[in-house]
Design a protein around this motif. Structure first.
Motif, short mmCIF file in Angstrom:
data_model
loop_
_atom_site.label_atom_id
_atom_site.label_comp_id
_atom_site.label_asym_id
_atom_site.label_seq_id
_atom_site.Cartn_x
_atom_site.Cartn_y
_atom_site.Cartn_z
N ASP A 182 -0.20 -5.77 4.77
CA ASP A 182 -0.96 -4.63 4.26
C ASP A 182 -1.62 -3.95 5.46
OD1 ASP A 182 -3.14 -3.05 3.35
OD2 ASP A 182 -3.30 -4.24 1.53
N VAL A 183 -1.23 -2.72 5.74
CA VAL A 183 -1.74 -2.01 6.90
C VAL A 183 -3.25 -1.77 6.79
CG1 VAL A 183 -1.63 0.16 8.22
CG2 VAL A 183 0.48 -0.97 7.46
N CYS A 184 -3.73 -1.45 5.61
CA CYS A 184 -5.18 -1.24 5.44
C CYS A 184 -5.94 -2.53 5.72
CB CYS A 184 -5.50 -0.74 4.03
SG CYS A 184 -4.90 0.93 3.70
N LEU A 185 -5.42 -3.63 5.25
CA LEU A 185 -6.05 -4.93 5.50
C LEU A 185 -6.02 -5.25 6.99
CD1 LEU A 185 -7.33 -7.33 4.02
CD2 LEU A 185 -5.03 -8.29 3.77
N LEU A 186 -4.90 -4.96 7.63
CA LEU A 186 -4.78 -5.17 9.07
C LEU A 186 -5.80 -4.33 9.84
CD1 LEU A 186 -3.24 -6.08 11.67
CD2 LEU A 186 -1.85 -4.04 11.34
N LEU A 187 -5.90 -3.05 9.51
CA LEU A 187 -6.85 -2.17 10.20
C LEU A 187 -8.28 -2.65 9.98
CD1 LEU A 187 -5.13 1.24 9.40
CD2 LEU A 187 -5.21 0.09 11.63
N CYS A 188 -8.56 -3.15 8.79
CA CYS A 188 -9.88 -3.71 8.52
C CYS A 188 -10.13 -4.92 9.42
CB CYS A 188 -10.00 -4.10 7.05
SG CYS A 188 -11.60 -4.82 6.60
N GLY A 189 -9.14 -5.79 9.55
CA GLY A 189 -9.28 -6.96 10.41
C GLY A 189 -9.52 -6.57 11.86
N MET A 190 -8.83 -5.54 12.31
CA MET A 190 -9.01 -5.08 13.69
C MET A 190 -10.40 -4.48 13.88
SD MET A 190 -5.17 -3.67 14.41
CE MET A 190 -5.23 -3.73 16.19
N TRP A 191 -10.88 -3.79 12.86
CA TRP A 191 -12.23 -3.23 12.89
C TRP A 191 -13.27 -4.35 12.95
CZ3 TRP A 191 -15.76 -2.95 8.47
CH2 TRP A 191 -16.85 -2.11 8.66
#
Length: 160
Positions: free
Chosen positions: A31-40
């Protein structure tokens, strides 16, 4: 660093190589949104753990299943016909806009869950490993590319 997840995601996604790596991640079932959240969260110094990762994943999975994926499926189904039908192409662009809006809502909801999580002095906050889809492998090329971009982003923000 941007303080909100949406602006962080926009800035990160615009960096060279990130879009391609995110699409590879999505192809692996991520999940790209989940990934971006993790990176944030990594950029903010928030430590991952099983409870946090599960909480984020459950929210993202439900929203992706109920909202984002149906829009994406419709948009993709119209790809070929829209190239030959201007009206359908216009409708397809509207669906694409709805898909992006749904992803923004998901990012806002993910941010809402973790807004009060405190930063820790730990290093090596690898949310990517915690959020990787099963079977993707923590060392897949897309994940490696995202880690590299994340490190260069953090270095640039830290003035290194």
């Amino acid at each position: 660093m941007h303080t909100d997840l949406w602006n962080f995601a926009l800035q990160l996604y615009a960096r060279p190589g990130v879009e391609a790596a995110c699409l590879q991640w999505q192809d692996l079932g991520g999940d790209v949104c989940l990934l971006l959240c993790g990176m944030w969260l990594s950029a903010r110094g928030i430590a991952p753990n099983e409870q946090r990762a599960r909480q984020l994943a459950e929210l993202a999975d439900a929203w992706q299943t109920d909202v984002v994926k149906p829009l994406r499926t419709l948009r993709q189904a119209w790809r070929d016909k829209a190239s030959q039908d201007a009206q359908l192409a216009g409708l397809r662009e509207q669906v694409k806009g709805l898909e992006l809006a749904a992803e923004r809502v998901l990012l806002e909801r993910l941010e809402g869950i973790c807004k009060d999580w405190a930063a820790t002095p730990e290093t090596g906050l690898d949310w990517i490993s915690w959020l990787a889809p099963k079977g993707a492998g923590a060392h897949h090329d897309a994940l490696h590319a995202l880690r590299v971009v994340m490190l260069t982003t953090q270095d640039a923000e830290d003035g290194v």
